[in-house]
Structure formats: structure tokens, C-alpha cells
Design a protein around this motif. Structure first.
Motif, PDB file in Angstrom:
ATOM      1  N   ALA C 239       6.150  -1.755  93.825  1.00 11.29           N
ATOM      2  CA  ALA C 239       5.925  -0.488  94.516  1.00 11.29           C
ATOM      3  C   ALA C 239       5.393   0.550  93.537  1.00 11.29           C
ATOM      4  N   ILE C 240       4.436   1.323  93.982  1.00 12.52           N
ATOM      5  CA  ILE C 240       3.901   2.427  93.176  1.00 12.52           C
ATOM      6  C   ILE C 240       4.703   3.693  93.452  1.00 12.52           C
ATOM      7  N   GLU C 241       5.065   3.859  94.698  1.00 10.75           N
ATOM      8  CA  GLU C 241       5.843   5.028  95.123  1.00 10.75           C
ATOM      9  C   GLU C 241       7.296   4.621  95.303  1.00 10.75           C
ATOM     10  N   PRO C 242       8.206   5.583  95.181  1.00  9.96           N
ATOM     11  CA  PRO C 242       9.622   5.247  95.359  1.00  9.96           C
ATOM     12  C   PRO C 242       9.935   4.814  96.786  1.00  9.96           C
ATOM     13  N   ILE C 243      10.752   3.782  96.914  1.00  9.75           N
ATOM     14  CA  ILE C 243      11.168   3.263  98.210  1.00  9.75           C
ATOM     15  C   ILE C 243      12.601   3.697  98.489  1.00  9.75           C
ATOM     16  N   GLY C 244      12.877   3.944  99.744  1.00  8.83           N
ATOM     17  CA  GLY C 244      14.234   4.314 100.123  1.00  8.83           C
ATOM     18  C   GLY C 244      14.288   5.766 100.521  1.00  8.83           C
TER      19      GLY C 244
END
Lengths: 245, 245, 245, 245
Positions: C239-244
Motif C-alpha cells: 500500500a502507498i497510502e495508509p489503510i484502515g
């Protein structure tokens, strides 16, 4: 998908038939009458409208009741009011189907939706045209054999200056040595468009059984699966996800 | 194919830069200046033209020397003369390449060539845009990695009311939750067209190395392989083969 | 885009010429020889390979030096080793161009890349074929007039069971009443593919000036703009962007 | 067009559900059971078949009664018999619709029909997917809003190594920063194909209302308008017009 039958409006310039007795002899009810009659054979109700009616018979109210518009024009493209063309165009963008026939490649409404001038090479010597089905499983080709003939017909030849079509349904062979993409689909906005080449005013093309089948199939194919409302507009949309780091 | 370098003309509305000091600070030579400078880095000579020049700088003589026209417009689409729009359109049909940038999806020339109103959902909150390469082997993507980022940028989101593009080159991911087809090719007549989404006037997008590479690639791709002469016309063609039975 | 000339490999089944004196009389250097000679006229260097060489002349080493592969086969499609077919296919997915000629619509490599069986209607009565240019501004059509003729040729007729092509370049008219999409482009992975219909072994088609121009144009068009390495693979990406939330 | 309801067969690998109690908890009737139940909600009758049945449940007799085949596979692509794959492929070429779901981009049948290896970038971290409707008037999108969300889902990201689709219906935005073409149509022979991305076995995707609507719409769209008989074959055709001068 829609269960109800599409509401079809057949539009015709209706000038040749009133000026030229040879054309009137072939199309005593007008080209629009012959087309509507052919749709009726295939279980489709169609109304008609012509150029010399007020607003060319294409009022907001008339369009509001139309799922699919069939267009035939030839010698009077210039007489079609630009405001009506724009009204029809916006209705196509909103989802109405459009079927452009024969010399309607040069109609304002078709050229406006294509972006090009849709120029073609032509010859009205009356020759044999054979339409080959390139996409046998397409709904517009349902019930046809591998090819069918029209004789005589006018010739349209490549290059035909249309944008690359979404789907190519028919290719025509002409006795004089030409070929053309004669059945093409396009999408513009929410509307489905079908261009179908045959139909010169001096030949009884719209009484032909295969042509009538194609037009009925095309009306069903072009009929919108959505409620036709308004053409899309540029719209501000709020962020769904948080912006910023 | 052409060996010589394409002759590029960069057209800019050039209104924001002269009215808004924040924009002028970002683009002291104008957006057109920044684009031309970026092309120069990639070995392409470019001239520029702007809205407030006579005939918007798009005289017959200027177009006759142009292989590829880049277009940037936003707040003054309505000020572009219809006759000039038609002149440019006919030149595209005759083979000139056209690169439409950012809010030029709403420019007269782009909408005329597409046939739709090219409406889109938008948001100018300044967020991250990540452009993914969908067609890694396309000449327009040459030299790029799998994706590149612009931050901040304006958002454009689907549905984007363009005709189905010939080729899809880029897809954009936006931080706020939207996606859009951000690099699309089209053919109109003999001309090749590329729409490229990024480039809001309040962000230094046209100084970005990846953006500059895309624009240089696109100029080479859109440059005609033919001599640009006149738009095609409806033409009578004699039979090559004998007609009649 | 690439500045260097594409490295072309012309592959021929080379069975007709060695068994049939009539074919040998037309193609004393083999069909591959005639094609390579035609490319040479247009400034392109081409090597050749044939079915009965070890690994059909399509070793990993040979492919590693090939930007564009031209393929001609007819009576011995079944003799082509599946492992070699797969090797060629992976090289196309990695970016190598492929030009499939005439009866190579039935070659394993072409059918594998298309997904369909590419069946067609045919007739080898020797008749006139006229190829019309549908996309006059396409690089593959550069330098051609509006149409050109080959006589005699074998006939291929619609429906031609290929996937809808990316671009339609040529349409053929046949004297016996058929038409076919005779010049079509496809993209598969990073590779560009061109199918070109003419070229029956009993006719001197590959000495024709227009055919030779088309093949030279097609080699330049199909040549990759990227370094050809490996076919893409399924790959885990972080993932490049934060997940959650 | 067809009036009768399409006969749908839902095929599932059905291995995860029998080995992994977490998956079984989500799909107690199997993924195929959940899909069939969703179609039932939309008025479509569906049978099911699974990998470990004789001939994978895809006998000639079973296929002969199938208008549309839905395919879900993941960990056992290699266990599918090549002869069955070819049988299914020929049925698609003959007109049967095919809907390939999620990791079936890597299924033999889908890759054989596409010609590429349909590789993709992926991540199974469980993140938000938002599917945007790119073609709001397409029958497959009927009844949907502008977008819908699935959370959590697996990520698939571009470049997705498929041939350029005929139509692009959905684009997906992923929380981790990726995008992908998540709803694509293709034509192969007489058969219509729809690829739809969502549906990881560890998430209850096939109970989602929007997903179920998409699948029901897709079955109706992919259902053939023709009688499904045999895949087309190379065929000699006699001349219709006289040959020779």
C-alpha cells in the motif's frame, strides 16, 4: 433492462416526396410512413414528425415522450433549426437513442454528435449493395442471414470520415468496386446511436424485409435502460475520504 | 513516419496569470510559457499564442505552420470566437494533432470534436492525485514509471462524459476518494487528439518532470504522418467496376 | 520513441516453395526472402527463420534480438511446437511486435493471442481484391493512395471471427461479392500486433509495391517504444497510502 | 432479443470453503450458493457446478443448457482439465455468455479467451474499494448509483494486463492508493464476456446488494440473442458475383 416497448419517433425531412413524383410513387406515405409501417410489422409503435411542422415536430414535449429517434434527411439539412438540433443533442446525451439513416450522415445532429463532418464518397448510379454481417451475435443483427442485398442502391464508399465506431455491425460491398462501414454504433453521453447506411429516396429500401428487421432491432437496442432526464452537467463533488496529511 | 520534429503551438487563455497574483507567482511566463519551456527540455521547439492576440493567435497562417496544437483554457471559453474554433476543428480533421489540457475538457474546440459536453465532477480542495499508467507500452507513456504523483491538484471524477476513448493511457486516483480517466486518445478525421487531465492554474503542475515528459511524448505521438492539407469533403466517385447485370 | 531501426525477423513455414514448383517459380527465395527483400527496399534490415530449422529458428537468442516478428504459415500450423508458440507469445506480451500474414490467421500463435479461432470464409479461385484505406492518417497507411488492387488473390470473407480490433486500417472488396476486414491492429500485453490479409502462396503478392510499403510501415509501427524484457507477472504491491480507519 | 430468462450456471472451484473454516463461516453454502441466491433475488434461476464434480460439472449436456456461465476460481486453476477449458471456450465462441469473477482473471478459461496472462498487482490487506460507474447508461450498471463501496476487499491494481476491453463499466478506487479497471466487457466469437473484479473468499462480497445487482444485470446482458450452436469454422464459400474479366 426495460420491459416496456420503446417509444419511437420517426423524423423525416419529407421534401423529396412532395416535390418529386417519382419519389412520391415509391413512398406515397413518405419515407417516415414506410419506416413506421415497417416497425409496426415488428410490433413497435412509432409516431412521426417532419421538417415543416412547427419546431420540426421536435418540441420538448414530443422529445419527452421519445425513447428512440430515427432521423432521415438529405436536401434540407440547412433548414433544420440550430436550437432544435441542440435540443435533440441534449436529449441524446441524457439517454435517448438515435438512429441516423443514409444521407443523415450529413445531418447537423449527427455531425454535432460525432464531432467530424462524416464526409463520404458517393455515387447515385443505382447499383447492387450487399451488406455483410460482421457481428452476427449483436442484437441489431438478430434474425439476419450472413448477408443481404439491396438493388439498386446509392453507393457510399470509404474513407467515411466518422470517429472509430464502438461496434461495427455491417460492411457493404458495392458492385462498382467500393466498400463502406454501413452499420456502426456509437455512445454519446447516456445515449446509444446507430448509423445505418441504406435508404436512398429513389429506391424502395424501407420496404425491404431485412432493412425493416434491422431498424426494429436497432430501436430495441438503442432504447435506454435508464429514465431519460437531463444531460449531465459539470458538478462540484465533496470529498468522500479525508484530504490532507 | 515523419522524421522532422513536430511544429508545436501552445495556446493559453492567459487570463488567470494577468489577474491573479498567486497564479502569476507560479507561472510568471504564463502557463503557455511553462509548457513551452518543458517541451524545450525534451528537444521540441514550440511557439505560443494566447486568447487576447488578434484572432486569438490562431490565424490561418499560424495553423498552417502547426503540426500539434496544445490547448489550455478555463474561465474564458466563451470568449473564443466560433469562427476560430471551426478553423481549428477543420485543421484537426485535416490531420493536425490536438492536446487538450485540464479544464479544456470544457473548451469549445474539445466539445465540438467530441460531440458531448465532456462534463465531469470536480473539487478544487487541493489534494493528492496519483496517475497510474494503464498502457505501459504506449508512446505517450514512454519513460514513465508505473505511476506518478501530483500534490496538490484539483480533482476531476467519473463519470466523465466523453465518448469512449480509442485508447486509455492514464487513470487517476484522488485522495478524496475519486477516480477518473485522465489520459485518453481520440481520432477525429485525420487528426489525433490526446486529453490530459492535470494542470490547475494554482498549482505548479507544468513544471513537473513527469508531466513534461507526457506532453513531449504526446506531441510526438499526435504529430501527423501525412501532409496536412484540407479536411475531407463529400465527393462523387466514379465506378471502378462495371455496374449493371 | 525509438530512434534506431527495428530489428525484424521474417518467419516462414517454407513448405510450399520446396514442394510445389509453381510456388517455387513465384518465390525462388521463399516467401520470407521476398518479404525481406521488400523491407530492404524500404530501408529495413530483416533476418529470416523457417519452420524446419532447429526450434523453428525461434530460439530464445533469436527472439532476444527481435523487435518485430513477421509470420507466414499455411499448411503446417500443426507442426509448430507448442513450446515455441508459448515462447513467442510471452515475447509479444513483453513488447515485441507481431505481424501475422494471410493464412496465419489460423496459426497457433495468432489464435493464442486472439483467444478466438479466427475462422473465416475463403475461396481460392483467383479473383481481384481491392484494399480500401479506412484510416488514411494511420502510420501503417502512410504513402498509400485511397485504395490498391491485387489480382489475382485468394478471397477471405466476413464474418471473420477475430476479437474487435483496436483499429481498422484496411477493408477489402472482392470481385466475387465478399468483403473482409483486411488490416487490423491489436494490443496484447506490451506488444502491438497487425494482421494483414493478402499473400496467397500462388500469387506474387509480396513483390507488390503497395504490399511492401504496408509491411515496412507496419514494422515501424509495431516496433516497441520500450525495452523488451519479460512478460508481466502477478505481483504483490504494498500500500502507498495508509489503510484502515 | 430473447424474451425468456437466461439459463445461468454458476461454477465455483469450491475448495476454500471446504478447507478453511473462516471462509466456510462466510459462505456456508459456498461462494456458488451465495451467487445463485443473489440471482434468485433478481428473478434469475441458476444452477451450480463445482470443480470436484465429474468433468467439473461442465459436461457437454450441462453446457448445452447454459446461456451464461459464471466462473469463480482461485487456488486450483491448475486442476481444471484442459479439455473442459476448451469445451467451455468453444461454447463461448458459439454464443454462450461468460462472467469471470475476481481471481478468475488467472483462470485458464479467461486467459485462453483473452490471449494475455491477465496479470495484475494485488494486495490482500483488507481495505476499502469504491467502484465508480464509468458507463452509467450501460445495462450492466442499471439501477446503481454513481458509486458503491466494499469494505474490506482485496486490492487489484493497474497495470492489469488484459486486452483493451470493448467497454469499460467500472473503475475501482482503493484506499491504499491504487486504481483498476474493475468492470470490463469483451466479445469473443459470438459470445459476450464480462469481467468483474470484486469477490475475495474471505469477505462477504457476494451478499452485497450492489454486487448482486451487477451480476443479475450482467447475466441478462451476456445472454445470447442467438441460438447457441457450434463455434464458427473455416468454410469455403462460392462466389456470388462472376469472377474474371
Amino acid at each position: 433492462m426495460r420491459d416496456s416497448a420503446p417509444r419511437v419517433l420517426v423524423w423525416n425531412e419529407y421534401r423529396h416526396e412532395r416535390r418529386d413524383s417519382a419519389v412520391a410513387a415509391i413512398y406515397p406515405q413518405g419515407i417516415h410512413g414506410a419506416i413506421a409501417q415497417g416497425l409496426d410489422v415488428h410490433g413497435l409503435d412509432a409516431r412521426t414528425a417532419t421538417l415543416d411542422e412547427p419546431e420540426h415536430g421536435l418540441t420538448e414535449a414530443a422529445l419527452a415522450q421519445t425513447d428512440v429517434l430515427i432521423w432521415w434527411g438529405h436536401i434540407a439539412h440547412g433548414a433544420v433549426d440550430d436550437a432544435v438540433v441542440e435540443r435533440v443533442r441534449l436529449r441524446v446525451l441524457a439517454g435517448m437513442g438515435l438512429i441516423a439513416l443514409h444521407s443523415s450522415q450529413d445531418a447537423k445532429i449527427f455531425k454535432r454528435l460525432m464531432g467530424t463532418d462524416c464526409t463520404v464518397h458517393w455515387r447515385d448510379d443505382g447499383e447492387k449493395e450487399r451488406l455483410w454481417v460482421v457481428a452476427p451475435a449483436h442484437p441489431i443483427a438478430a434474425g439476419l442471414g450472413p448477408c443481404f442485398e439491396l438493388e439498386p442502391e446509392e453507393m457510399y464508399g470509404e474513407p467515411f470520415c466518422i470517429p472509430p465506431p464502438d461496434e461495427l455491425i455491417f460492411l457493404s460491398w458495392f458492385q462498382g468496386g467500393d466498400v463502406v462501414r454501413s452499420g456502426c454504433t456509437f455512445t454519446r453521453g447516456l445515449g446509444r446511436i446507430f448509423y445505418f447506411r441504406p435508404g436512398h429516396e429513389t429506391f424502395p429500401t424501407y420496404f425491404d424485409g431485412n432493412v425493416r428487421r434491422v431498424l426494429a432491432n436497432a430501436c430495441r437496442w438503442a432504447s435506454p435502460d435508464i429514465e431519460v432526464r437531463k444531460a449531465p452537467a459539470n458538478t462540484r463533488r465533496k470529498a468522500i475520504e479525508p484530504i490532507g496529511s
